[in-house]
Design a protein around this motif. Structure first.
Motif, short mmCIF file in Angstrom:
data_model
loop_
_atom_site.label_atom_id
_atom_site.label_comp_id
_atom_site.label_asym_id
_atom_site.label_seq_id
_atom_site.Cartn_x
_atom_site.Cartn_y
_atom_site.Cartn_z
N THR A 97 0.79 -1.28 0.00
CA THR A 97 0.01 0.19 0.13
C THR A 97 0.84 1.13 -0.07
O THR A 97 1.84 1.38 0.86
CB THR A 97 -0.82 -0.04 1.30
OG1 THR A 97 -1.89 -1.47 1.25
CG2 THR A 97 -1.66 1.02 1.07
N GLU A 366 -1.70 -9.81 -2.11
CA GLU A 366 -2.44 -9.44 -0.91
C GLU A 366 -3.97 -9.47 -1.17
O GLU A 366 -4.61 -8.58 -1.88
CB GLU A 366 -2.08 -8.03 -0.02
CG GLU A 366 -2.78 -7.90 1.41
CD GLU A 366 -2.25 -6.48 1.92
OE1 GLU A 366 -2.21 -6.58 3.25
OE2 GLU A 366 -1.73 -5.78 1.23
N GLU A 368 -6.82 -10.05 -3.01
CA GLU A 368 -7.04 -10.19 -4.45
C GLU A 368 -6.14 -9.10 -5.31
O GLU A 368 -6.23 -9.41 -6.59
CB GLU A 368 -8.52 -9.96 -4.66
CG GLU A 368 -9.56 -10.93 -4.31
CD GLU A 368 -11.09 -10.65 -4.72
OE1 GLU A 368 -11.32 -9.63 -5.21
OE2 GLU A 368 -11.93 -11.50 -4.59
N THR A 369 -5.32 -8.65 -4.54
CA THR A 369 -4.60 -7.67 -5.21
C THR A 369 -2.99 -8.22 -5.39
O THR A 369 -2.68 -9.08 -4.86
CB THR A 369 -4.37 -6.51 -4.54
OG1 THR A 369 -5.36 -5.72 -4.07
CG2 THR A 369 -3.37 -5.44 -4.90
N GLN A 370 -2.55 -8.20 -6.95
CA GLN A 370 -1.45 -8.58 -7.37
C GLN A 370 -0.70 -7.51 -7.87
O GLN A 370 -1.31 -6.78 -8.52
CB GLN A 370 -1.64 -9.84 -8.27
CG GLN A 370 -2.33 -11.09 -7.54
CD GLN A 370 -2.20 -12.40 -8.59
OE1 GLN A 370 -1.51 -12.53 -9.23
NE2 GLN A 370 -3.39 -13.11 -8.44
N THR A 371 0.78 -7.51 -7.72
CA THR A 371 1.72 -6.56 -8.19
C THR A 371 2.92 -7.14 -8.20
O THR A 371 3.24 -8.21 -7.80
CB THR A 371 1.46 -5.39 -7.42
OG1 THR A 371 2.11 -4.24 -8.19
CG2 THR A 371 2.15 -5.46 -6.28
N GLU A 383 6.99 -0.43 -6.02
CA GLU A 383 5.98 -1.14 -7.11
C GLU A 383 6.56 -0.84 -8.57
O GLU A 383 7.04 0.19 -8.76
CB GLU A 383 4.68 -0.50 -6.65
CG GLU A 383 3.59 -1.39 -7.36
CD GLU A 383 2.14 -0.97 -7.08
OE1 GLU A 383 1.75 -1.72 -6.38
OE2 GLU A 383 1.76 0.26 -7.37
N GLU A 386 1.51 -1.70 -12.68
CA GLU A 386 -0.08 -1.47 -12.26
C GLU A 386 -0.30 -2.47 -11.46
O GLU A 386 -0.38 -3.76 -12.18
CB GLU A 386 -0.45 -0.99 -13.50
CG GLU A 386 -2.17 -0.60 -12.93
CD GLU A 386 -2.14 0.75 -11.92
OE1 GLU A 386 -2.75 1.18 -11.42
OE2 GLU A 386 -1.09 1.55 -12.29
N PRO A 387 -0.81 -2.41 -10.20
CA PRO A 387 -1.64 -3.78 -9.53
C PRO A 387 -2.59 -4.32 -10.30
O PRO A 387 -3.58 -3.44 -11.13
CB PRO A 387 -1.85 -3.19 -8.38
CG PRO A 387 -1.21 -1.95 -7.91
CD PRO A 387 -0.88 -1.22 -9.42
N GLN A 389 -6.24 -7.14 -10.02
CA GLN A 389 -7.00 -7.78 -9.09
C GLN A 389 -7.35 -9.15 -9.78
O GLN A 389 -7.62 -9.32 -10.92
CB GLN A 389 -8.35 -6.95 -9.00
CG GLN A 389 -8.30 -5.71 -8.41
CD GLN A 389 -7.77 -5.75 -7.14
OE1 GLN A 389 -8.30 -6.40 -6.09
NE2 GLN A 389 -6.78 -4.71 -6.83
#
Length: 406
Positions: A97, A366, A368-371, A383, A386-387, A389
């Motif tokens: 985040t 984390e 449903e977020t993937q990056t 980062e 772009e992340p 879902q």
């Protein structure tokens, strides 16, 4: 025993273009191993070679003693201070985040649309290749097919040109000038060393058909570290030498990675009764049985491209990915940097790979977020894409099989 490079070239061509079956057989005996060498052109000597064993009879099988505890004799060796080690450990809270956006990854990575190359961007590919190695000597690419049990030989514009069977492993040198895999055929296995820049350079070692032989890495450009795993999961390991012999590495549980710069090997030394393991770094030039340092506080992954560092994490398995990541001095085991998350977080780092000598890139998940994140030896965290879902456990981003060693 050496032969003219034409014989090796024919062997490599046959393995690349003929799909063959993997059948059962008898246990591995290093007395049965023979080598066939082509001209190995040493444009850049990666590391000084250790003298090959004159005669090797057999690798002693290693049993996994899950019930063994850690007594005083088993405790890790305290590493000696390194003059090059940083005076302070870089400690960073792992989060996905509010991260700053860094440069795009310097290594290729895959998405459902294809492969993203550092210089060319997205190249759309229908097959979900599991690795892609440039091979200008062959006019294109060497790719691992989705089932991971075969290779495809691709042209420069990614058109299939043939294929080869493959066991579980694929190994490349940090500059990807050399690649190794094991091709299978009826009654035998062939461990191949193939130059991606010189079509006349290479080596082949002939093994019995069982146990399954897989390359793990290199301790020099012409010395391949491999594992041989039987159907019960017991592991034997050795170094395939340029004279056709094999140097055994007895008394270990498994090999994690190898470094062709300093000639070191990261390995697991024991399995403990609490399901954790102890690990260490071996220097075969010093000893083929005693690590130069050991730890029961970390499991080990890949060495940095310059051989100075080795990535590490918890000695316990962490499910989908790593819940923490450390960077250790490869020569001493001293902690250089650590990335740990708050107890309230549920972050997994999946497929961490070295992007450069001082940075790691990994898939960060984390919920449903993937990056993709970059973790620096100096403790920086950023980062780099772009992340996205997606469903938990179904990776949107991933790295090639030859780069991942955790």
């Amino acid at each position: 025993m050496n032969t003219h490079h034409d014989e090796l070239e024919q062997l490599l061509g046959r393995q690349l273009h003929d799909q063959v079956d993997h059948l059962g057989g008898h246990p591995l005996s290093l007395g049965d191993v023979t080598g066939r060498a082509g001209r190995i052109r040493r444009n850049r000597r990666i590391a000084a070679g250790l003298g090959s064993a004159a005669a090797v009879a057999i690798i002693v099988p290693v049993a996994v003693f899950a019930g063994r505890g850690v007594d005083d004799a088993d405790r890790p060796i305290e590493p000696a201070p390194s003059p090059d080690a940083p005076t302070e450990v870089a400690r960073t809270t792992l989060t996905l985040t509010g991260l700053e956006r860094g440069d795009a990854p310097g290594v290729e990575y895959f998405t459902p649309d294809g492969v993203v190359l550092p210089e060319d961007g997205l190249r759309r590919l229908d097959p979900s290749y599991q690795a892609l190695v440039p091979s200008p000597a062959d006019g294109g690419w060497i790719a691992v097919d989705p089932p991971r049990d075969s290779l495809s030989y691709l042209s420069e514009d990614f058109q299939p040109q043939g294929g080869s069977s493959k066991t579980a492993g694929l190994a490349t040198t940090p500059d990807r000038a050399w690649v190794s895999w094991t091709a299978t055929e009826a009654g035998a296995q062939t461990l191949l060393l193939h130059s991606t820049t010189d079509p006349e350079a290479g080596m082949a070692w002939d093994f019995p058909e069982l146990p399954e032989v897989s390359p793990v890495g290199f301790v020099a450009e012409d010395r391949v570290v491999f594992e041989a795993t039987d159907r019960k999961g017991s592991v034997e390991a050795g170094i395939a030498e340029p004279d056709g012999s094999v140097t055994p590495l007895p008394g270990l549980v498994g090999v994690m990675s190898a470094d062709p710069v300093e000639g070191r090997i990261a390995l697991q030394t024991t399995v403990n009764d609490d399901a954790s393991g102890c690990s260490g770094v071996l220097d075969p030039a010093v000893s083929t049985t005693e690590p130069i340092w050991e730890t029961c506080d970390h499991s080990l992954g890949a060495f940095s491209p310059d051989g100075r560092y080795v990535m590490a994490s918890s000695p316990y398995g962490d499910g989908l990915g790593l819940t923490r990541l450390e960077i250790l001095d490869a020569g001493t085991g001293e902690l250089v940097a650590e990335f740990t998350q708050r107890r309230s977080s549920q972050i997994a780092l999946v497929m961490p790979v070295w992007e450069s000598a001082d940075a790691i890139v990994a898939v960060g998940v984390e919920g449903e977020t993937q990056t993709l994140v970059r973790l620096g030896v100096d403790g920086t965290l950023e980062e780099v894409v772009e992340p996205m879902q997606g469903e938990f456990g179904d990776l949107y981003f991933y790295f090639g099989e030859d780069r991942t060693r955790f």
